[in-house]
Design an enzyme around this catalytic site. Structure first.
Site, PDB file in Angstrom:
ATOM      1  N   ARG A  10      62.807  -6.133  56.711  1.00  0.00           N
ATOM      2  CA  ARG A  10      60.917  -5.993  56.491  1.00  0.00           C
ATOM      3  C   ARG A  10      60.950  -6.105  55.253  1.00  0.00           C
ATOM      4  O   ARG A  10      61.914  -6.211  54.472  1.00  0.00           O
ATOM      5  CB  ARG A  10      61.285  -4.048  56.039  1.00  0.00           C
ATOM      6  N   SER A  33      72.159  -5.651  51.968  1.00  0.00           N
ATOM      7  CA  SER A  33      72.765  -4.739  52.250  1.00  0.00           C
ATOM      8  C   SER A  33      73.996  -5.064  52.687  1.00  0.00           C
ATOM      9  O   SER A  33      74.937  -4.432  53.443  1.00  0.00           O
ATOM     10  CB  SER A  33      72.475  -3.310  52.717  1.00  0.00           C
ATOM     11  N   ASP A  37      71.459  -1.784  49.417  1.00  0.00           N
ATOM     12  CA  ASP A  37      70.648  -0.495  50.200  1.00  0.00           C
ATOM     13  C   ASP A  37      70.435   0.490  48.746  1.00  0.00           C
ATOM     14  O   ASP A  37      69.990   1.705  49.089  1.00  0.00           O
ATOM     15  CB  ASP A  37      70.383  -0.599  51.559  1.00  0.00           C
TER      16      ASP A  37
HETATM   17  C1  G6P Z   1      66.614   2.060  55.580  1.00  0.00           C
HETATM   18  C2  G6P Z   1      66.922   1.642  53.534  1.00  0.00           C
HETATM   19  C3  G6P Z   1      67.564   0.062  54.012  1.00  0.00           C
HETATM   20  C4  G6P Z   1      69.190   0.682  54.863  1.00  0.00           C
HETATM   21  C5  G6P Z   1      68.940   1.534  55.479  1.00  0.00           C
HETATM   22  C6  G6P Z   1      69.994   1.800  55.943  1.00  0.00           C
HETATM   23  O1  G6P Z   1      66.408   1.328  56.142  1.00  0.00           O
HETATM   24  O2  G6P Z   1      65.557   1.104  53.437  1.00  0.00           O
HETATM   25  O3  G6P Z   1      68.091  -0.687  53.095  1.00  0.00           O
HETATM   26  O4  G6P Z   1      69.754  -0.807  55.350  1.00  0.00           O
HETATM   27  O5  G6P Z   1      68.488   2.551  55.733  1.00  0.00           O
HETATM   28  O6  G6P Z   1      69.929   2.261  57.293  1.00  0.00           O
HETATM   29  P1  G6P Z   1      70.073   1.783  59.402  1.00  0.00           P
HETATM   30  O7  G6P Z   1      69.989   2.971  59.910  1.00  0.00           O
HETATM   31  O8  G6P Z   1      68.394   1.665  59.329  1.00  0.00           O
HETATM   32  O9  G6P Z   1      71.644   0.816  58.901  1.00  0.00           O
HETATM   33  C1  BGC Z   2      77.764  -2.411  53.281  1.00  0.00           C
HETATM   34  C2  BGC Z   2      76.829  -2.548  52.002  1.00  0.00           C
HETATM   35  C3  BGC Z   2      75.936  -1.546  52.649  1.00  0.00           C
HETATM   36  C4  BGC Z   2      76.287  -0.508  53.845  1.00  0.00           C
HETATM   37  C5  BGC Z   2      74.268   0.306  54.637  1.00  0.00           C
HETATM   38  C6  BGC Z   2      77.632  -1.900  54.553  1.00  0.00           C
HETATM   39  O1  BGC Z   2      78.596  -2.589  55.669  1.00  0.00           O
HETATM   40  O2  BGC Z   2      78.926  -3.155  53.116  1.00  0.00           O
HETATM   41  O3  BGC Z   2      76.537  -3.116  51.454  1.00  0.00           O
HETATM   42  O4  BGC Z   2      75.637   0.056  51.458  1.00  0.00           O
HETATM   43  O5  BGC Z   2      76.806  -1.139  54.878  1.00  0.00           O
HETATM   44  O6  BGC Z   2      74.298  -0.732  55.020  1.00  0.00           O
END
Ligand code: G6P
Ligand code: BGC
Ligand code: BGC
Length: 934
Positions: free
Chosen positions: A559, A620, A674
């Site tokens: 995003r 992330s 994140d």
């Molecule tokens: C939200 C946060 C992201 C994060 C994500 C993890 O969208 O804004 O920064 O990485 O959650 O969740 P997801 O299920 O999208 O991996």
């Molecule tokens: C990453 C982290 C991240 C997490 C959640 C992991 O695979 O190594 O940096 O915070 O995923 O998105």
């Protein structure tokens, strides 16, 4: 003429001959006709009974049974008629089908419909005092009979499987769990009603200790009869018993059985029509003799319908009529005998003998003399008429009930005409005379009246009656074979899922290990937890202001956000862009160029082109930060593998990509993980938020650590947010004892085998795959999908983690579970759907508990850091799995409470994702930068 009420019926109980004149012949035949007339049931009355019984059935199916006098409609957990493949040796114990006797059978099912082995059996008479004594005594008696019978067979004493044919109304909650509702038919043992009769039998067998017998299934005799239907003529879909008692079962559409959360397939329902007694329908056909019989029975007011049909009562009805006619001088010269006046002295077999023609009258003579009566010439004929009247009514009433079942089947199958086979069993079919004037075929008179009346009441139904071959013993063995197969499957399922069920001790061990790894990581020693300093030293204090761009890469969606931070709060405009797999796994340059393309597209759409807003980059992935805007990517995770990035400062990579794009200016101020973005975003609302947790595609956590505990970062006062990168916890093998073979398969098939072990047991990218591997394993064991491996199920990632959330959602009935799985081309039964649900529950529960153990380790660390007795702290959370799974968040919170009882932890679901957090980190950095320049 005396009234013929119950009082009247009791008459003078003194046996012997009258002191007054006998009535004149005309009066007596009138009295006789009056008596016989009472047993006549009109077509209209039969239709009324059929309709009222049908209404009562449909009410009970909806779970709205009006009263105890309604039929019960009890699901039996038998979901399919036998498909002849059942095989094995089974013991069958029959209790209650044929009155005061108990039967034990040894049944061998050959698995081929054609080849049936004749069951071996032995019958035992149950003493009256056992039928009326303590329940334990009855079950001990049954287990003694079992041993006695088994001693006669060349068998081992171990591993015998038993089907329990228990012919009384029971609430079943499984094939081997059944609670007795009430005794019927001459049984009235104490301490059994409301109890699980399977457990009582198991306890008795245990007490006896002669054989180890596994009671696998409990079956009502009607079900055994239906399931035992002769192969080749069936399948029978109705089981009808008229023995000492009467009842029927039939295959109902599962969706109409309210108590079952089921919409597909059929389930066998035991009607328990013996308890039907709708006054309106039955009132007109109940005679004073019926009331007298009920009054003196073991269960007055109950089983009224049964007491007009069941073999235990027909003889008694005849006796009451004969006693009445004798006392009114119409029979036996007005003389009675103590036997005639004693309850139960006329049995079904007497009625059968006296009713049969032409020998009936002679038989009647003999039977009545045995009852101590002097039988006149016309008496025998008259007695025969009484027997015929009582049995005819019984057959007609039984037909009205069966016609109600047929109408129900027409309704539930939406069929105007119905062709159906009814398996019949019971002494009334077998004992009552085989023929009567115009029916030379060897068919019981009871059956022919039943058939004729059914044809009258249900003309559109083509009903064939199939006598059961062995009283349902083989049918019970069939059900037991199915139950044994299901029980074996359940055992295999439990064995397969056991490693996923972590005990409190195991979770506490995970917590302890994580604490040790955190301490080592903070000290900069080798640890699977890198404990990365993030250079975020403070959570927002609300004074932040300005417009910021933010990027959010690493979750399900990429995003680009515009975040306006003002006194009135934070406003966010964002756009989701996709990162195609070929880009995520292409070159780093390609990836960052794609990112800049999205930024430019967003700026154009938001009218920001040419503006250089401060930008916060939520990235992330594990990065070693040496400053707020410097992050060296340690390694990719979560399906990313873009080349030329690992070991690089990703802020540089972004700036280079911006540089490659003409006329774009961006001021990258901060790079945050994140978890940090989520903590900051929630911290803006709740200053106690000092932990960030992500459970989405990947998983990770961060928290505010005392700076003095962070090796490699200058300063020993104040705090710094530490990105734990707990996804890699256990990469040193410290979690292997909790890892299953399914985890190993998922890891081996991943693009980063051996890495992110903790993440691979918890996060959304992997749970679906773990479930898929467990389902494949259970299919290979024949437990699921009849052992048929489907191509689809062997396809990687076909079982999405979102399916777990959908399948485990309480609002979703099994039916939707089925829909999800059928979309996957999986042919499944109800049991399959139930097992898939259990697999999903076990996998997600373990994930949530492991995650909870991790959070418990973090909050306990903060509490001990501050030397607090009790810590109150908030955790900012984001991630699709945590947010969408129906139980995940609750299980995490419960595990934290259990493992960190001195921490009061509030979980705050982040509304705007970590993009806002990245903007706030940028805002704090900008505020701090301004302060130093002032
Ligand atoms: C939200 C946060 C992201 C994060 C994500 C993890 O969208 O804004 O920064 O990485 O959650 O969740 P997801 O299920 O999208 O991996
Ligand atoms: C990453 C982290 C991240 C997490 C959640 C992991 O695979 O190594 O940096 O915070 O995923 O998105
Ligand atoms: C019981 C039924 C049984 C029937 C025939 C009734 O008294 O309630 O469960 O099927 O007798 O044996």
């Amino acid at each position: 003429m005396d009234a013929v009420g119950p009082g009247a019926l009791r008459g003078n109980t003194v046996p012997g001959c009258p002191q007054r004149d006998l009535p004149c012949p005309s009066d007596s035949s009138e009295l006789v006709q009056e008596c016989l007339q009472k047993f006549k049931v009109t077509g209209a009355q039969l239709r009324q009974i059929q309709a009222s019984l049908l209404a009562s059935m449909e009410q009970a199916l909806k779970g709205q049974a009006s009263s105890t006098s309604a039929v019960r409609m009890l699901p039996t957990y038998v979901g399919s008629t036998p498909h002849g493949t059942e095989q094995g040796d089974f013991v069958v114990l029959e209790l209650g089908a044929t009155g005061a006797s108990l039967r034990v059978l040894w049944v061998t099912l050959t698995g081929t419909a054609e080849v049936g082995m004749e069951p071996q059996s032995q019958e035992f008479v149950i003493p009256q005092e056992v039928m009326l004594g303590p329940g334990e005594q009855l079950f001990d008696f049954a287990s003694r009979c079992l041993s006695e019978f088994l001693d006669t067979l060349p068998l081992g004493k171990q591993g015998l499987r038993l089907g329990f044919n228990f012919s009384f109304p029971c609430h079943q909650t499984g094939l081997d769990r059944s609670t007795l509702i009430s005794w019927t038919k001459g049984f009235k043992c104490s301490g059994v009603e409301g109890q699980d009769v399977v457990q009582m039998l198991r306890d008795a067998i245990q007490r006896q200790g002669a054989y180890s017998i596994d009671v696998v299934a409990v079956v009502n005799d009607t079900v055994g009869t239906m399931m035992g239907c002769e192969p080749g003529v069936g399948p029978c879909e109705i089981g009808l018993i008229v023995d000492t008692g009467t009842n029927a079962c039939y295959m109902e559409e599962a969706r109409y059985v309210a108590v079952l959360d089921e919409d597909r397939g059929r389930v066998c329902v035991s009607v328990e029509w013996g308890s039907f007694s709708d006054d309106q329908a039955l009132g007109p056909v109940l005679t004073t003799f019926d009331h007298a019989l009920d009054h003196q029975s073991l269960n007055p007011g109950a089983q009224r319908f049964e007491k007009m049909i069941g073999g235990l009562y027909l003889g008694e009805l005849v006796r009451l009529v004969l006693a009445h006619l004798a006392e009114h001088g119409v029979l036996f010269g007005g003389c009675t005998s103590s036997t005639l006046l004693s309850q139960g002295s006329i049995l079904l077999q007497h009625v059968a003998e006296m009713e049969s023609s032409p020998a009936g009258a002679a038989c009647a003579q003999a039977v009545l003399q045995d009852l101590g009566l002097s039988v006149g010439a016309s008496d025998a004929k008259l007695v025969q008429q009484v027997c015929v009247a009582v049995c005819t009514r019984a057959a007609q009433l039984c037909a009205a009930a069966l016609a109600a079942v047929l109408s129900r089947l027409q309704h539930s199958r939406e069929q105007q005409t119905l062709q159906i086979a009814v398996a019949t069993g019971g002494g009334v079919f077998e004992q009552l005379p085989r023929y009567w004037e115009h029916t030379p075929v060897s068919k019981s008179r009871f059956l022919s009246i039943l058939q004729d009346t059914v044809m009258l009441l249900a003309p559109e139904c083509d009903v064939s009656f199939i006598p059961s071959v062995d009283g349902g013993g083989r049918g019970v063995a069939m059900v037991t074979a199915v139950a044994a197969r299901l029980a074996a499957h359940r055992r295999l399922l439990e064995e397969t899922l056991a490693p996923f069920r972590l005990s409190r001790e195991q979770l506490a061990a995970v917590q302890t290990q994580m604490r040790e790894a955190m301490a080592k990581g903070l000290r900069g020693e080798a640890s699977s937890l890198r404990m990365l300093p993030t250079y975020v030293r403070a959570t927002p204090d609300g004074s932040e202001r300005g417009n910021f761009l933010a990027l959010d890469l690493g979750g399900t969606n990429f995003r680009v956000l515009l975040v306006r931070v003002a006194a009135g709060g934070v406003q966010i405009t964002n756009q989701v862009y996709s990162i195609p797999e070929c880009v995520a796994q292409g070159s780093g340059q390609q990836l960052f160029d794609h990112i800049v393309d999205c930024i430019v597209d967003f700026q154009q759409k938001q009218g920001l082109s040419g503006q250089s807003l401060p930008l916060g980059f939520t990235f992330s992935f594990p990065c070693k930060q040496v400053g707020l805007d410097q992050g060296i990517l340690l390694n990719w995770t979560k399906g990313f593998k873009a080349s030329g990035c690992e070991g690089q400062d990703v802020v540089c990579l972004l700036r280079e990509a911006i540089g490659r794009r003409q006329a774009v200016e961006l001021n990258v101020v901060a790079i945050v993980n994140d978890t940090v973005g989520t903590m900051m975003s929630c911290g803006y609302e709740d200053p106690r938020c000092e932990v960030g947790l992500i459970v989405g595609t990947g998983t990770n956590a961060c928290y505010m650590e005392e700076l003095q505990n962070v090796a490699g970062v200058a300063g020993d006062s104040g705090h710094m947010c530490i990105n734990m990168e707990w996804g890699a916890f256990g990469d040193d093998g410290s979690l292997d004892m909790f890892s299953t073979c399914f985890d190993a398969r998922v890891d081996q098939a991943s693009i980063n085998p051996g890495k992110q072990r903790f993440e691979k047991m918890i996060s959304g990218m992997y749970l679906g795959e773990i479930v898929r591997h467990v389902l494949l394993h259970l299919t290979s064991l024949g437990v699921l999908f009849r052992g048929q491996q489907t191509q689809r199920l062997q396809t990687r990632d076909i079982f999405k983690t979102k399916f777990l959330s959908e399948i485990e959602s309480d609002s979703l009935a099994l039916r939707q579970v089925r829909a999800i799985l059928e979309d996957l081309g999986l042919p499944l039964t109800t049991d399959d759907a139930l097992m898939v649900l259990e697999v999903c529950q076990a996998v997600s529960q373990r994930a949530a508990q492991l995650c909870g153990a991790g959070v418990a380790a973090v909050v306990e660390k903060i509490r001990e850091n501050r030397g607090l007795e009790e810590l109150s702290v908030s955790v900012g959370v984001d991630g699709t799995l945590y947010k969408l799974h129906p139980h995940f968040s609750t299980l995490v919170a419960a595990t934290v409470q259990e493992l960190a009882p001195r921490c009061v932890v509030t979980f705050l679901q982040s509304e705007d994702g970590s993009g806002k957090g990245a903007a706030l980190v940028t805002a704090v950095a900008c505020r701090l930068a301004q302060q130093t320049h002032v």
